[in-house]
Design a protein around this motif. Structure first.
Motif, short mmCIF file in Angstrom:
data_model
loop_
_atom_site.label_atom_id
_atom_site.label_comp_id
_atom_site.label_asym_id
_atom_site.label_seq_id
_atom_site.Cartn_x
_atom_site.Cartn_y
_atom_site.Cartn_z
N HIS A 177 -3.32 -3.78 14.13
CA HIS A 177 -2.67 -2.81 13.41
C HIS A 177 -1.99 -1.62 14.12
O HIS A 177 -0.81 -1.27 13.58
CB HIS A 177 -3.64 -2.28 12.43
N GLN A 178 -2.43 -1.29 15.30
CA GLN A 178 -1.88 -0.55 15.96
C GLN A 178 -0.67 -0.86 16.77
O GLN A 178 0.39 -0.29 16.68
CB GLN A 178 -2.84 0.09 17.17
N VAL A 179 -0.62 -2.12 16.87
CA VAL A 179 0.40 -2.83 17.49
C VAL A 179 1.54 -3.02 16.57
O VAL A 179 2.70 -2.89 16.90
CB VAL A 179 -0.01 -4.25 18.13
N LEU A 180 1.29 -3.36 15.34
CA LEU A 180 2.18 -3.35 14.21
C LEU A 180 2.89 -2.08 14.31
O LEU A 180 4.10 -1.96 13.85
CB LEU A 180 1.64 -4.02 12.88
N GLY A 188 0.76 -1.05 0.23
CA GLY A 188 -0.09 0.12 -0.06
C GLY A 188 0.93 1.38 0.07
O GLY A 188 2.01 1.45 0.32
N VAL A 189 0.20 2.45 -0.28
CA VAL A 189 0.92 3.65 -0.31
C VAL A 189 1.32 4.15 1.07
O VAL A 189 2.29 4.65 1.48
CB VAL A 189 -0.08 4.74 -1.05
N ARG A 190 0.41 3.55 2.20
CA ARG A 190 0.74 3.96 3.60
C ARG A 190 0.75 2.66 4.41
O ARG A 190 -0.09 2.54 4.88
CB ARG A 190 -0.20 5.02 4.35
N PRO A 191 1.83 2.02 4.23
CA PRO A 191 2.09 0.49 4.94
C PRO A 191 1.73 0.85 6.26
O PRO A 191 2.25 1.77 6.93
CB PRO A 191 3.25 0.07 4.54
N LEU A 192 1.53 -0.34 6.96
CA LEU A 192 1.40 -0.20 8.29
C LEU A 192 2.73 -0.18 8.91
O LEU A 192 2.92 0.23 10.40
CB LEU A 192 0.53 -1.63 8.78
N MET A 193 3.55 -0.79 8.44
CA MET A 193 5.11 -1.12 8.97
C MET A 193 6.03 -0.38 7.79
O MET A 193 6.49 -0.97 7.06
CB MET A 193 5.26 -2.53 9.24
#
Length: 697
Positions: free
Chosen positions: A410-413, A187-192
């Motif tokens: 997702h927040q933890v990642l 994605g454009v804004r990856p989680l990590m």
């Protein structure tokens, strides 16, 4: 060797930093005295601004000296106090130091504070002083290294020169499956974003690896760190010859498993070479430098306490760290309560209870354990230690309750990504170049628990098949997972009495893998013996819609896998009858089940829950949404992410299978790094991890 002018400049810079921190602390104290009604720096008759400022300077100076000299001694003395309690004492101790500091101000200059207000003032002053010290030190690489290095125990640190061989940091993101990680990198804004940057620019490569049947931290990490997970059939199992229930995250069990692995392989562990450090793990890996390591948490005597808790002393010896972590702990408790309430209001399914002690257990795993482990790793790098292995359990803990791809996880990642970025940035200041290897010990599969889906527990089903009475309520027990492992290590306790063996078959759960043992049958119970004693049992289990397959030993055919409608798979010959019960679990299932079937302590019956290949769902025999421990879905697909200048772990087209194979790969990389020593490649590698972090950030 430093010259005299260089030493003078160093001392001058240090003196300026002390004066600057003192000035900020004085200013902070003056501001707080003006804002807080119960905090006074003036005498009762009133003082001039100069006299008030002088009182603040004396108080701030005294508080700084006490924090530098007395606080570390207090923390060292409190190593024998459970770490959970230590966190609660932080504010009280810091406030007490401030009260003492104010009492040192001459009586004519005033200086009084209410005990409750002292706690607030001390916390704010510690944070302000720490922030100022860090900001000033960052501008001086030498000072920055010295400050961060105090976060770790420096005893036995490696001596490194400019030609030092590269060091290696292994960061285990507990429970993070390969497919979930790939989704977090896209994605454009990856989680990590840090890991995504490493992967996209080719600095790191990524591939899955297949776990053993027992897809859980105990088996995986034992194999990775000690080269063998032989005879670890599950997270918990019953040993008939001793009548003991082994549980991987109990200190006594972990210590025994580590001893067995070392005796079998003759190898002290992956981290046994000088300069090895084990942080937040179940096992030592042979390292001398330990923090939050479960297998030594049960060691009696002061030595054992010191070894398992040295990371706590190193971290909490800075009162600002203690204050920040405790505040973050409380914020995480509030976050969990809010998230669980929102999940209930949204009507999320599947959903499980997240009350009682869970908010505090989650906060320990996602805040305290993370902060201590990351700080220890940074200190290890700045001390030049050659090999470091750290386990961060935050994702696994939250995924058990919320699900592996839930918005809460997702927040933890995102926060784990920030932890990795911090480690990578610290590598720029280390005395040797470092490579950062990321991996997981297993993944997680989602689905409603067996009890939620079918209205009865596995123990109830076994007892019904044996013709025994079944209770009206499903049995519930507190989970024994990775977060509890870290908590056991912190508390320095081994709750061996928690698992009781009741009359009749012993039924234990490890995620979606169930183990059934019959204590009254000597040795491995056979299919023929069980059919004589309990004629309905095997078909009751194999035909249940929530059960995928049952492993049992046959006198005639050896290990046999039973499935619904009479399906069988004879593991010794590969012969099948009817529908192969292992077919839904993939082509490697027969091999991994056969390996476990040969373990001396494999249970009489090994029961794997059903697996829906279309949805990826399994049914844990514990009270979990995200689970692991058996076969089915992403729980068996862990990941390995390594710097591209290291050789690939397997040839193209080959599959990376088993924790013991991961040990061989990591060992090979460490041996190659040791041979590099001092060459141009090592010099080019210096700071690469930090540069990657800067680009990704």
């Amino acid at each position: 060797m430093p010259t005299a002018p260089h030493r003078l400049r160093t001392l001058g810079g240090a003196a300026l930093r002390v004066v600057a921190v003192w000035a900020v602390a004085t200013g902070t104290m003056l501001v707080l005295a003006g804002l807080l009604p119960d905090f006074r720096l003036q005498s009762a008759d009133g003082d001039s601004a100069t006299r008030t400022a002088t009182a603040a300077a004396i108080g701030a100076g005294a508080f700084g000296v006490l924090s530098a000299l007395v606080w570390p001694a207090l923390v060292r003395a409190l190593l024998l106090v459970p770490a959970f309690v230590l966190g609660l004492l932080v504010f009280f101790l810091n406030g007490s130091l401030l009260w003492i500091a104010l009492s040192l101000i001459p009586a004519e200059r005033g200086g009084e504070v209410d005990p409750t207000t002292a706690v607030v003032v001390a916390a704010v002053m510690s944070a302000a002083s720490s922030a100022t010290s860090t900001a000033l030190a960052v501008r001086d690489d030498g000072a920055y290294r010295r400050r961060l290095a105090r976060l770790a125990d420096r005893r036995g640190s490696a001596q490194c020169g400019p030609e030092a061989a590269p060091g290696t940091v292994f960061v285990q993101l507990d429970g993070l499956g390969h497919d979930t990680l790939r989704a977090a990198l896209d994605g454009v804004r990856p989680l990590m974003p840090t890991l995504a940057g490493w992967y996209r620019d080719g600095g790191h490569r990524l591939m899955p690896w297949r776990t053993d049947w027992s897809s859980q931290t105990g088996a995986s990490q034992l194999g990775i760190l000690h080269g063998s997970n032989h005879d670890v059939p599950a997270f918990r199992w019953y040993e008939k010859e001793t009548g003991r229930v082994m549980v991987c995250n109990r200190p006594a069990s972990a210590a025994l498993l580590q001893q067995r692995a070392a005796a079998l392989t003759g190898d002290p562990g992956l981290l046994a070479d000088p300069g090895g450090a084990s942080r937040g793990n179940l096992f030592t890996g042979g390292a001398e430098q330990l923090a939050l390591v479960l297998s030594v948490a049960g060691v009696n005597g002061r030595n054992g306490h010191s070894r398992s808790r040295s990371g706590y002393f190193a971290y909490f010896s800075d009162p600002a760290n203690a204050t920040r972590t405790f505040a973050s702990f409380l914020a995480e408790v509030a976050r969990e309560i809010g998230q669980s309430t929102a999940s209930r209001l949204r009507g999320d399914r599947p959903r499980m209870g997240r009350g009682r002690l869970y908010p505090f257990l989650r906060a320990f795993a996602t805040v305290v354990e993370r902060d201590v482990v990351v700080a220890a790793v940074i200190g290890d790098m700045l001390a030049g230690r050659r090999t470091i292995y750290a386990d961060l359990v935050a994702y696994d803990e939250v995924a058990h309750y919320a699900g592996p791809r839930h918005r809460d996880t997702h927040q933890v990642l995102r926060r784990l990504d920030r932890s990795v970025r911090l480690i990578a940035k610290a590598a720029r200041h280390a005395p040797r170049p470092y490579r950062i290897v990321l991996l997981s010990d297993h993944g997680q599969s989602e689905g409603p628990s067996f009890t939620a889906a079918h209205g009865l527990s596995l123990q109830d089903l076994v007892r019904a098949g044996c013709g025994l009475p079944v209770g009206r309520r499903a049995h519930r027990r507190l989970r024994d997972d990775e977060a509890l492992s870290a908590l056991h290590a912190a508390l320095h306790r081994s709750p061996e009495s928690a698992e009781e063996v009741h009359p009749g078959p012993v039924v234990l759960a490890s995620g979606n893998l169930g183990l059934v043992s019959f204590p009254d049958i000597t040795g491995r119970a056979t299919r023929e013996e069980l059919d004589r004693r309990h004629p309905a049992l095997l078909r009751t289990l194999a035909d249940h819609p929530g059960v995928g397959f049952v492993l049992v030993h046959s006198d005639r055919h050896g290990p046999v896998v039973l499935g619904a409608d009479g399906g069988e798979h004879h593991l010794d010959t590969g012969r099948t009858a009817g529908v192969d019960p292992l077919a839904p679990f993939g082509p490697g299932a027969a091999r991994t089940v056969a390996r476990t079937a040969a373990f001396p302590h494999a249970a009489d019956l090994m029961v794997n829950s059903a697996y829906d290949a279309a949805t990826g769902q399994v049914h844990a025999f514990e009270d979990q949404i995200g689970s692991h421990g058996g076969l089915g879905g992403e729980q068996s697909r862990a990941f390995l992410m390594w710097p591209s200048d290291l050789p690939p772990p397997v040839r193209p087209g080959e599959e990376l299978t088993g924790a013991e194979r991961i040990h061989e790969v990591l060992r090979g990389w460490l041996d190659a790094a040791a041979r590099e020593g001092g060459g141009a490649a090592g010099r080019r590698g210096r700071g690469r991890a930090g540069e990657d972090a800067e680009r990704a950030g």
